[in-house]
Design an enzyme around this catalytic site. Structure first.
Site, mmCIF file in Angstrom:
data_model
loop_
_atom_site.group_PDB
_atom_site.id
_atom_site.type_symbol
_atom_site.label_atom_id
_atom_site.label_comp_id
_atom_site.label_asym_id
_atom_site.label_seq_id
_atom_site.Cartn_x
_atom_site.Cartn_y
_atom_site.Cartn_z
ATOM 1 N N GLU A 281 -0.872 -14.528 0.048
ATOM 2 C CA GLU A 281 0.653 -13.906 0.607
ATOM 3 C C GLU A 281 0.501 -12.403 0.636
ATOM 4 O OE1 GLU A 281 0.666 -14.181 -3.086
ATOM 5 O OE2 GLU A 281 0.902 -12.126 -3.115
ATOM 6 N N SER B 112 -6.452 6.267 -1.467
ATOM 7 C CA SER B 112 -6.451 4.781 -1.284
ATOM 8 C C SER B 112 -6.510 4.185 0.203
ATOM 9 C CB SER B 112 -5.323 4.013 -1.990
ATOM 10 O OG SER B 112 -3.905 4.523 -1.471
ATOM 11 N N LYS C 199 -8.436 -2.462 -0.649
ATOM 12 C CA LYS C 199 -8.108 -3.635 -0.776
ATOM 13 C C LYS C 199 -9.140 -4.691 -0.577
ATOM 14 C CE LYS C 199 -3.069 -3.855 -0.428
ATOM 15 N NZ LYS C 199 -2.863 -2.419 -0.037
HETATM 16 C C1 LIG Z 1 -1.598 -1.950 -0.736
HETATM 17 C C2 LIG Z 1 -1.964 -0.129 -0.968
HETATM 18 C C3 LIG Z 1 -1.399 0.212 -1.867
HETATM 19 C C4 LIG Z 1 -0.524 -0.229 -2.959
HETATM 20 O O1 LIG Z 1 -1.353 -1.161 -3.841
HETATM 21 P P1 LIG Z 1 -2.052 -1.160 -5.157
HETATM 22 O O2 LIG Z 1 -2.297 -2.346 -5.700
HETATM 23 O O3 LIG Z 1 -1.098 -0.380 -6.138
HETATM 24 O O4 LIG Z 1 -3.193 -0.301 -5.088
HETATM 25 C C5 LIG Z 1 -2.019 1.663 -2.089
HETATM 26 N N1 LIG Z 1 -2.570 2.225 -1.017
HETATM 27 C C6 LIG Z 1 -2.936 1.817 0.202
HETATM 28 C C7 LIG Z 1 -3.407 2.491 1.144
HETATM 29 C C8 LIG Z 1 -2.477 0.360 0.149
HETATM 30 O O5 LIG Z 1 -2.834 -0.322 1.295
#
Ligand SMILES: *Cc1c(COP(=O)(O)O)cnc(C)c1O
Length: 394
Positions: free
Chosen positions: A112, A378, A90
């Site tokens: 938000e 992610s 993020k």
């Molecule tokens: C917030 C988050 C997501 C989901 O958000 P996307 O915008 O779909 O990427 C996925 N994985 C992690 C680790 C997150 O913190």
């Protein structure tokens, strides 16, 4: 040439656009007319790249997961976004947006947040830049996500509770939009995924596209080619997915797989499987697929992972689904938790539960032994430890 990128009007096929109240028009119009001009300036790129390198820790490794590959008899690479500062992808986006906000002369940031991850990423870059930060969060979410609320406060942000409606993400979004309408000159609104009115989905996708830009170079080094056979990511709003798909969208040889949260099962009434259940509608200012009742009320989503608990997907993903460019798979809480445990035990990497969903694909689909599969890892699982403890009775 056909493209899966946004068009000049802000659409991905039938999806996207800017469905906003009249009073928000000046805010989004300023962004729409400025975002490409500013982000393509050499001085912007230099500052963005330097912060991604020295502050976020990029490039993140592309790691060949040997034991996981052995088990599933294919070649699995993990893109280690979990190693980014703050523990997930993020921050790539929040760095980009705060640099843009500074160049637009803004001295105040609002955001938000539901689970708090985007709020933390935003509070982090505001601290870095010394800019005032207000994060709107539903009263219920504030109670559920106490550690992230504490992080935001330590980072110097003000967390403002949204006390209307269901007191969750949707209500926090309404409050943030109200604030932005009242403060169009001083304030930039940082949206955390590839959602919202044009130009947000494209802007966020571009900031996250560094992920696939790095994968191309890293695969070239490891496999002698820039493209994998398959690229896999979990989809909440869709920003980590957009980042790892970005440079492969128009490369038809690359199979794109999107993984959504099926919660307790697609037909259980408790899920967030937007592609399976969604209908065309408007949410957060763009036309996309979202879960709604027959009379158009947005359905409350559910997933064990707070980051996938979103009733829609960004317009890019709605188009990838509708056009058949991407294959959409949905994964239940139980399957995701097992996949997260397996990755932990086989590779020594505890993933965020959002990310665990992506790994469940290996139980659902077979890949060729010579095929190269890249999974976007992610985020890391530290924030989810209590959920793992409760689920597995650890
Ligand atoms: C917030 C988050 C997501 C989901 O958000 P996307 O915008 O779909 O990427 C996925 N994985 C992690 C680790 C997150 O913190």
């Amino acid at each position: 040439m056909s493209t899966y990128h946004v068009d000049e009007r802000g659409y991905y096929g039938d999806f996207g656009g800017a469905y906003i109240p009249e009073m928000l028009y000046p805010n989004t119009e300023e962004l729409r007319t400025q975002y490409l001009k500013i982000t393509e300036e050499a001085s912007f790129k230099e500052e963005f790249d330097a912060l991604l390198r020295d502050y976020v820790g990029r490039p993140t490794p592309l790691y060949f997961a040997e034991r996981l590959s052995e088990k599933y008899k294919t070649k699995i690479y993990l893109k280690r976004e979990d190693l980014c500062h703050t523990g997930a992808h993020k921050v790539n986006n929040t760095i980009g947006q705060i640099l843009l906000a500074k160049r637009l002369g803004k001295n105040r940031i609002i955001a938000e947040t539901g689970a708090g991850q985007h709020g933390v990423a935003t509070a982090t870059v505001c601290a870095l830049m010394g800019i005032e930060c207000v994060v709107y969060m539903g009263e219920i979410d504030i109670a559920r996500q106490a550690p992230n609320v504490a992080r935001m406060k330590l980072l110097g942000a003000e967390v403002r509770p949204a006390t209307s409606g269901s007191r969750t993400l949707k209500d926090a979004t309404n409050e943030a939009i109200r604030d932005w309408i009242n403060n169009p000159v001083s304030t930039h609104y940082i949206i955390g995924s590839v959602v919202g009115p044009h130009p947000y989905p494209d802007m966020v996708a571009r900031f996250q596209s560094v992920i696939s830009e790095e994968v191309k170079a890293q695969l070239q080094e490891k496999e002698g080619r820039t493209s994998p056979d398959h690229v896999i990511a979990c989809v909440g709003g869709g920003s980590n997915a957009a980042g790892i798909y970005y440079h492969y969208l128009d490369v038809p040889e690359v199979n794109i797989i999107a993984v959504e949260a099926a919660g307790k099962g697609i037909d259980s009434g408790e899920s967030a499987a937007t592609s399976a259940l969604g209908k065309e509608g408007i949410i957060h200012g763009s036309k996309t697929l979202l879960m709604q009742s027959p009379d158009g009320q947005i359905t409350e989503p559910y997933s064990i992972s707070a980051g996938l608990d979103y009733p829609g997907v960004g317009p890019m993903h709605a188009h990838l689904y509708r056009s058949g460019r991407a294959e959409f798979i949905s994964v239940t809480d139980d399957d995701a938790m097992q996949a997260g445990r397996e990755l932990s035990a086989l590779e020594g990497i505890i993933p965020a539960i959002e990310t665990s969903h992506a790994f469940s694909v290996f139980d659902q689909k077979k890949f060729g032994s010579e095929e190269v599969v890249v999974v976007n890892l992610s985020g890391r699982g530290d924030k989810d430890l209590q959920t793992y403890i409760d689920y597995f009775n650890l």
